[in-house]
Design a protein around this motif. Structure first.
Motif, mmCIF file in Angstrom:
data_model
loop_
_atom_site.group_PDB
_atom_site.id
_atom_site.type_symbol
_atom_site.label_atom_id
_atom_site.label_comp_id
_atom_site.label_asym_id
_atom_site.label_seq_id
_atom_site.Cartn_x
_atom_site.Cartn_y
_atom_site.Cartn_z
ATOM 1 N N MET A 1 3.343 -35.234 -5.407
ATOM 2 C CA MET A 1 2.217 -34.417 -5.824
ATOM 3 C C MET A 1 2.384 -34.052 -7.298
ATOM 4 O O MET A 1 3.489 -33.886 -7.781
ATOM 5 C CB MET A 1 2.139 -33.159 -4.964
ATOM 6 N N ILE A 5 2.350 -26.120 -10.633
ATOM 7 C CA ILE A 5 2.939 -25.291 -9.602
ATOM 8 C C ILE A 5 3.308 -23.970 -10.264
ATOM 9 O O ILE A 5 3.339 -23.879 -11.503
ATOM 10 C CB ILE A 5 4.157 -25.956 -8.929
ATOM 11 N N TYR A 6 3.585 -22.952 -9.466
ATOM 12 C CA TYR A 6 3.705 -21.602 -10.011
ATOM 13 C C TYR A 6 4.963 -20.896 -9.523
ATOM 14 O O TYR A 6 5.350 -21.020 -8.364
ATOM 15 C CB TYR A 6 2.468 -20.777 -9.635
ATOM 16 N N SER A 38 5.239 -22.108 -5.764
ATOM 17 C CA SER A 38 4.059 -22.117 -4.903
ATOM 18 C C SER A 38 2.983 -22.950 -5.568
ATOM 19 O O SER A 38 2.966 -23.093 -6.794
ATOM 20 C CB SER A 38 3.513 -20.696 -4.714
ATOM 21 N N THR A 39 2.078 -23.458 -4.763
ATOM 22 C CA THR A 39 0.879 -24.094 -5.297
ATOM 23 C C THR A 39 -0.111 -22.977 -5.635
ATOM 24 O O THR A 39 0.091 -21.814 -5.259
ATOM 25 C CB THR A 39 0.243 -25.038 -4.267
ATOM 26 N N GLN A 42 -1.166 -21.183 -2.604
ATOM 27 C CA GLN A 42 -0.129 -20.388 -1.942
ATOM 28 C C GLN A 42 0.296 -19.149 -2.737
ATOM 29 O O GLN A 42 0.912 -18.233 -2.191
ATOM 30 C CB GLN A 42 1.120 -21.253 -1.721
ATOM 31 N N ALA A 64 4.294 -29.972 -12.606
ATOM 32 C CA ALA A 64 5.116 -30.541 -11.538
ATOM 33 C C ALA A 64 5.625 -31.934 -11.893
ATOM 34 O O ALA A 64 6.782 -32.270 -11.622
ATOM 35 C CB ALA A 64 4.326 -30.583 -10.233
ATOM 36 N N TRP A 73 9.012 -31.536 -2.019
ATOM 37 C CA TRP A 73 8.010 -30.801 -1.250
ATOM 38 C C TRP A 73 8.540 -30.681 0.169
ATOM 39 O O TRP A 73 8.777 -31.693 0.831
ATOM 40 C CB TRP A 73 6.673 -31.523 -1.293
ATOM 41 N N PRO A 83 6.684 -26.511 -3.014
ATOM 42 C CA PRO A 83 7.508 -27.184 -4.019
ATOM 43 C C PRO A 83 8.817 -26.426 -4.250
ATOM 44 O O PRO A 83 8.816 -25.217 -4.464
ATOM 45 C CB PRO A 83 6.619 -27.164 -5.272
#
Length: 115
Positions: A1, A5-6, A38-39, A42, A64, A73, A83
């Motif tokens: 992916m 991402i966070y 997190s995405t 999320q 990412a 993942w 992630p």
């Protein structure tokens, strides 16, 4: 992916990581052996579950794809794929870091334009 991402993190250790050029994670990350991310979908639940009521937080956006094979993942909360970075985070992969403030009701306010 791929995509962003966070990471939600207290500001002080993040600023120290910026100065050193690498982020090694929070104590929970060290205990688990990887840096939790997190995405976009999320991140709000992550903030509510793990950072409720906390101030002086940052929401950090990370590319990412720039993390290569060290990013895995894996199933976590409710079986959702999260992630996890099995390495230190190089600052070169960071796209931005913005304050994650609380509103009057004690909920985190995500930056304008956040998904």
């Amino acid at each position: 992916m791929t995509g962003l991402i966070y990471k939600i993190t207290p500001e002080a250790p993040w600023r120290a990581a910026e100065a050193s050029g690498v982020y090694k994670g929070a104590p929970i990350d060290a205990a688990d052996g990887f840096i939790h991310f997190s995405t976009a979908a999320q991140a709000r639940e992550t903030a509510a579950k793990h950072f409720a009521g906390q101030t002086d937080l940052l929401l950090v956006a990370v590319d990412a794809a720039a993390l290569g094979d060290a990013l895995k993942w894996e199933p976590s909360r409710g079986g959702a794929m999260f992630p996890h970075l099995f390495a230190s985070l190089p600052m070169t992969a960071v796209r931005w870091a913005e304050p994650l403030r609380l509103d009057a009701g004690g909920r985190h306010v995500f930056p304008d334009g956040f998904a």
